[in-house]
Design an enzyme around this catalytic site. Structure first.
Site, PDB file in Angstrom:
ATOM      1  N   ALA A  65      -3.847  -1.349   9.791  1.00 23.78           N
ATOM      2  CA  ALA A  65      -5.062  -1.898  10.392  1.00 23.78           C
ATOM      3  C   ALA A  65      -5.850  -2.576   9.277  1.00 23.78           C
ATOM      4  O   ALA A  65      -5.659  -2.281   8.098  1.00 23.78           O
ATOM      5  CB  ALA A  65      -5.873  -0.778  11.025  1.00 23.78           C
ATOM      6  N   GLY A 109      -1.214   1.479  10.508  1.00 27.92           N
ATOM      7  CA  GLY A 109      -1.103   0.901  11.844  1.00 27.92           C
ATOM      8  C   GLY A 109       0.127   0.017  11.995  1.00 27.92           C
ATOM      9  O   GLY A 109       0.619  -0.176  13.115  1.00 27.92           O
ATOM     10  N   GLU A 112       2.749   2.400  12.880  1.00 28.84           N
ATOM     11  CA  GLU A 112       2.452   2.880  14.235  1.00 28.84           C
ATOM     12  C   GLU A 112       2.812   1.821  15.284  1.00 28.84           C
ATOM     13  O   GLU A 112       3.356   2.138  16.344  1.00 28.84           O
ATOM     14  CB  GLU A 112       0.970   3.266  14.337  1.00 28.84           C
ATOM     15  CG  GLU A 112       0.655   4.496  13.491  1.00 28.84           C
ATOM     16  CD  GLU A 112      -0.832   4.805  13.416  1.00 28.84           C
ATOM     17  OE1 GLU A 112      -1.606   3.894  13.029  1.00 28.84           O
ATOM     18  OE2 GLU A 112      -1.220   5.937  13.727  1.00 28.84           O
ATOM     19  N   GLU A 132      -2.898   6.536   5.359  1.00 30.19           N
ATOM     20  CA  GLU A 132      -4.321   6.637   5.716  1.00 30.19           C
ATOM     21  C   GLU A 132      -5.054   7.699   4.918  1.00 30.19           C
ATOM     22  O   GLU A 132      -6.257   7.599   4.675  1.00 30.19           O
ATOM     23  CB  GLU A 132      -4.474   6.920   7.221  1.00 30.19           C
ATOM     24  CG  GLU A 132      -4.101   5.746   8.129  1.00 30.19           C
ATOM     25  CD  GLU A 132      -2.651   5.739   8.570  1.00 30.19           C
ATOM     26  OE1 GLU A 132      -1.811   6.399   7.917  1.00 30.19           O
ATOM     27  OE2 GLU A 132      -2.352   5.066   9.567  1.00 30.19           O
TER      28      GLU A 132
HETATM   29  N1  CO8 Z   1      -6.286  -4.296   5.394  1.00 28.22           N
HETATM   30  C1  CO8 Z   1      -6.917  -5.363   4.884  1.00 28.22           C
HETATM   31  N2  CO8 Z   1      -6.404  -6.109   3.885  1.00 28.22           N
HETATM   32  C2  CO8 Z   1      -5.202  -5.751   3.389  1.00 28.22           C
HETATM   33  C3  CO8 Z   1      -4.494  -4.638   3.868  1.00 28.22           C
HETATM   34  C4  CO8 Z   1      -5.079  -3.903   4.943  1.00 28.22           C
HETATM   35  N3  CO8 Z   1      -4.455  -2.843   5.515  1.00 28.22           N
HETATM   36  N4  CO8 Z   1      -3.345  -4.512   3.169  1.00 28.22           N
HETATM   37  C5  CO8 Z   1      -3.343  -5.511   2.289  1.00 28.22           C
HETATM   38  N5  CO8 Z   1      -4.452  -6.263   2.405  1.00 28.22           N
HETATM   39  C6  CO8 Z   1      -4.833  -7.457   1.635  1.00 28.22           C
HETATM   40  C7  CO8 Z   1      -5.299  -7.066   0.244  1.00 28.22           C
HETATM   41  O1  CO8 Z   1      -6.639  -6.663   0.260  1.00 28.22           O
HETATM   42  C8  CO8 Z   1      -5.068  -8.358  -0.492  1.00 28.22           C
HETATM   43  O2  CO8 Z   1      -6.111  -9.237  -0.190  1.00 28.22           O
HETATM   44  P1  CO8 Z   1      -6.849 -10.081  -1.366  1.00 28.22           P
HETATM   45  O3  CO8 Z   1      -5.778 -10.986  -1.879  1.00 28.22           O
HETATM   46  O4  CO8 Z   1      -7.952 -10.795  -0.645  1.00 28.22           O
HETATM   47  O5  CO8 Z   1      -7.317  -9.092  -2.373  1.00 28.22           O
HETATM   48  C9  CO8 Z   1      -3.797  -8.921   0.143  1.00 28.22           C
HETATM   49  O6  CO8 Z   1      -3.689  -8.271   1.412  1.00 28.22           O
HETATM   50  C10 CO8 Z   1      -2.548  -8.625  -0.648  1.00 28.22           C
HETATM   51  O7  CO8 Z   1      -2.496  -7.219  -0.882  1.00 28.22           O
HETATM   52  P2  CO8 Z   1      -2.250  -6.593  -2.328  1.00 28.22           P
HETATM   53  O8  CO8 Z   1      -2.802  -7.472  -3.388  1.00 28.22           O
HETATM   54  O9  CO8 Z   1      -2.763  -5.181  -2.286  1.00 28.22           O
HETATM   55  O10 CO8 Z   1      -0.656  -6.619  -2.379  1.00 28.22           O
HETATM   56  P3  CO8 Z   1       0.310  -5.674  -3.222  1.00 28.22           P
HETATM   57  O11 CO8 Z   1       1.665  -6.260  -3.076  1.00 28.22           O
HETATM   58  O12 CO8 Z   1      -0.223  -5.418  -4.576  1.00 28.22           O
HETATM   59  O13 CO8 Z   1       0.262  -4.258  -2.441  1.00 28.22           O
HETATM   60  C11 CO8 Z   1       0.309  -2.844  -0.470  1.00 28.22           C
HETATM   61  C12 CO8 Z   1       0.805  -4.136  -1.143  1.00 28.22           C
HETATM   62  C13 CO8 Z   1       0.930  -1.619  -1.195  1.00 28.22           C
HETATM   63  C14 CO8 Z   1       0.812  -2.896   0.964  1.00 28.22           C
HETATM   64  C15 CO8 Z   1      -1.234  -2.755  -0.531  1.00 28.22           C
HETATM   65  O14 CO8 Z   1      -1.774  -3.973  -0.051  1.00 28.22           O
HETATM   66  C16 CO8 Z   1      -1.840  -1.644   0.298  1.00 28.22           C
HETATM   67  O15 CO8 Z   1      -1.797  -0.493  -0.124  1.00 28.22           O
HETATM   68  N6  CO8 Z   1      -2.388  -1.974   1.467  1.00 28.22           N
HETATM   69  C17 CO8 Z   1      -3.069  -1.021   2.325  1.00 28.22           C
HETATM   70  C18 CO8 Z   1      -2.097  -0.122   3.056  1.00 28.22           C
HETATM   71  C19 CO8 Z   1      -2.840   0.878   3.889  1.00 28.22           C
HETATM   72  O16 CO8 Z   1      -3.589   1.697   3.427  1.00 28.22           O
HETATM   73  N7  CO8 Z   1      -2.612   0.814   5.232  1.00 28.22           N
HETATM   74  C20 CO8 Z   1      -3.262   1.708   6.182  1.00 28.22           C
HETATM   75  C21 CO8 Z   1      -4.516   1.078   6.713  1.00 28.22           C
HETATM   76  S1  CO8 Z   1      -5.446   2.168   7.762  1.00 28.22           S
HETATM   77  C22 CO8 Z   1      -4.625   2.101   9.240  1.00 28.22           C
HETATM   78  O17 CO8 Z   1      -3.680   1.386   9.386  1.00 28.22           O
HETATM   79  C23 CO8 Z   1      -5.153   2.973  10.333  1.00 28.22           C
HETATM   80  C24 CO8 Z   1      -4.491   2.637  11.658  1.00 28.22           C
HETATM   81  C25 CO8 Z   1      -5.342   3.142  12.786  1.00 28.22           C
HETATM   82  C26 CO8 Z   1      -5.141   2.277  14.044  1.00 28.22           C
HETATM   83  C27 CO8 Z   1      -6.359   2.057  14.838  1.00 28.22           C
HETATM   84  C28 CO8 Z   1      -7.286   0.988  14.258  1.00 28.22           C
HETATM   85  C29 CO8 Z   1      -8.409   0.497  15.078  1.00 28.22           C
END
Ligand code: CO8
Length: 258
Positions: A65, A109, A112, A132
């Site tokens: 998400a 998400g 999921e 998460e």
């Molecule tokens: N949300 C928003 N932006 C994101 C997300 C995300 N989940 N994941 C990546 N991005 C963005 C980064 O902020 C970055 O943006 P910017 O260039 O503007 O800084 C861009 O994408 C590229 O990401 P990275 O630079 O971090 O790329 P890396 O290759 O270094 O890392 C990862 C890749 C490991 C995937 C890393 O981006 C990461 O850890 N992302 C977050 C993963 C995460 O925590 N996911 C869970 C989110 S919470 C959730 O999903 C709850 C679901 C509930 C459902 C109901 C919702 C209403």
């Protein structure tokens, strides 16, 4: 409808929806989920389409998400908006089979969403996780339930408590995915699977999907009862007569989806 965050293209009899927010690794923001729901419903209603593929990029199916969109929401906003129930579960209401073709990250998400599809075909670079807990929350779109049912308690507990990611080979061993294919073959394989499904009788396909999904949601006794009723009801279709006659006459069936 013009979409901004997904690409939609019908290939043969398969509807392909590509999540397309590359700069955010396909983070599933409200707009993307709304567009995905629209596209899924449009394909579900299109008689020329027999199966749907949901996919992302080579780097990310979806990294979860949208954290930036969520971060300032408070409890009443997230509770009363009920976005999770309204949009995130659209895919569960689709009658045609939905194949998640997953390459790269399928996190939070994203994992999921893949698990809400009917089956997951994984590229060899796929990574699944429910991270998460790193954000001070837990899975919110079914991850704690569907992951546990798919891979068992200890593995799901480990992934959800520690945020450890699972690679494609482990996901296949753990029965999270149907199959793993080289990343270059992911879409072709998903399309081949979708074409095969689309060539079959639509009522039996929809009921087969309904029956298998019931195994996730009900008791064995109720599931078997549902299966039997669905099986029996297929004898009211022309395609059952055609399918069985074609076998007896040693010819290919010509299904009419009725
Ligand atoms: N949300 C928003 N932006 C994101 C997300 C995300 N989940 N994941 C990546 N991005 C963005 C980064 O902020 C970055 O943006 P910017 O260039 O503007 O800084 C861009 O994408 C590229 O990401 P990275 O630079 O971090 O790329 P890396 O290759 O270094 O890392 C990862 C890749 C490991 C995937 C890393 O981006 C990461 O850890 N992302 C977050 C993963 C995460 O925590 N996911 C869970 C989110 S919470 C959730 O999903 C709850 C679901 C509930 C459902 C109901 C919702 C209403």
């Amino acid at each position: 409808m013009a979409y901004e965050m997904i690409l939609v293209e019908t290939q043969g009899r398969v509807g392909v929806i590509t999540l397309n927010r590359p700069k955010a690794l396909n983070a599933l923001c409200d707009q993307l989920m709304t567009e995905l729901g629209e596209a899924l419903r449009a394909y579900d209603a299109d008689p020329a389409v027999g199966a749907i593929v949901v996919t992302g990029s080579e780097k990310a199916f979806a990294a979860g998400a949208d954290i930036k969109e969520m971060k300032d929401r408070d409890f009443p906003a997230i509770y009363f908006d009920d976005f999770i129930g309204k949009r995130w579960e659209d895919v569960l209401r689709i009658q045609k089979p939905v194949i998640a073709a997953v390459a790269g990250f399928a996190l939070g998400g994203g994992c999921e969403l893949a698990m809400m599809c009917d089956l997951i075909l994984a590229a060899d670079n796929a990574k699944f996780g429910q991270p998460e807990i790193n954000l001070g929350v837990i899975p919110g779109a079914g991850g704690s339930q569907r992951l546990t049912r798919a891979i068992g308690k200890s593995k799901a507990m480990e992934m959800i408590l520690t945020a450890r990611m699972m690679d494609a080979a482990e996901a296949e061993r753990a029965n999270l995915v149907a199959r793993v294919v080289p990343v270059a073959d992911l879409l072709p394989e998903a399309l081949k699977m979708g074409e095969k499904i689309a060539s079959l009788s639509a009522p039996s396909v929809a009921m087969a999907k309904e029956a298998v999904n019931a195994a996730f949601e009900t008791t064995l006794r109720e599931g078997v009862r549902l299966e039997r009723r669905l099986f029996q009801s297929l004898f009211a279709t022309d395609d059952q007569k055609e399918g069985m006659s074609a076998f007896a006459e040693k010819r290919k069936p010509a299904f009419r989806n009725r």
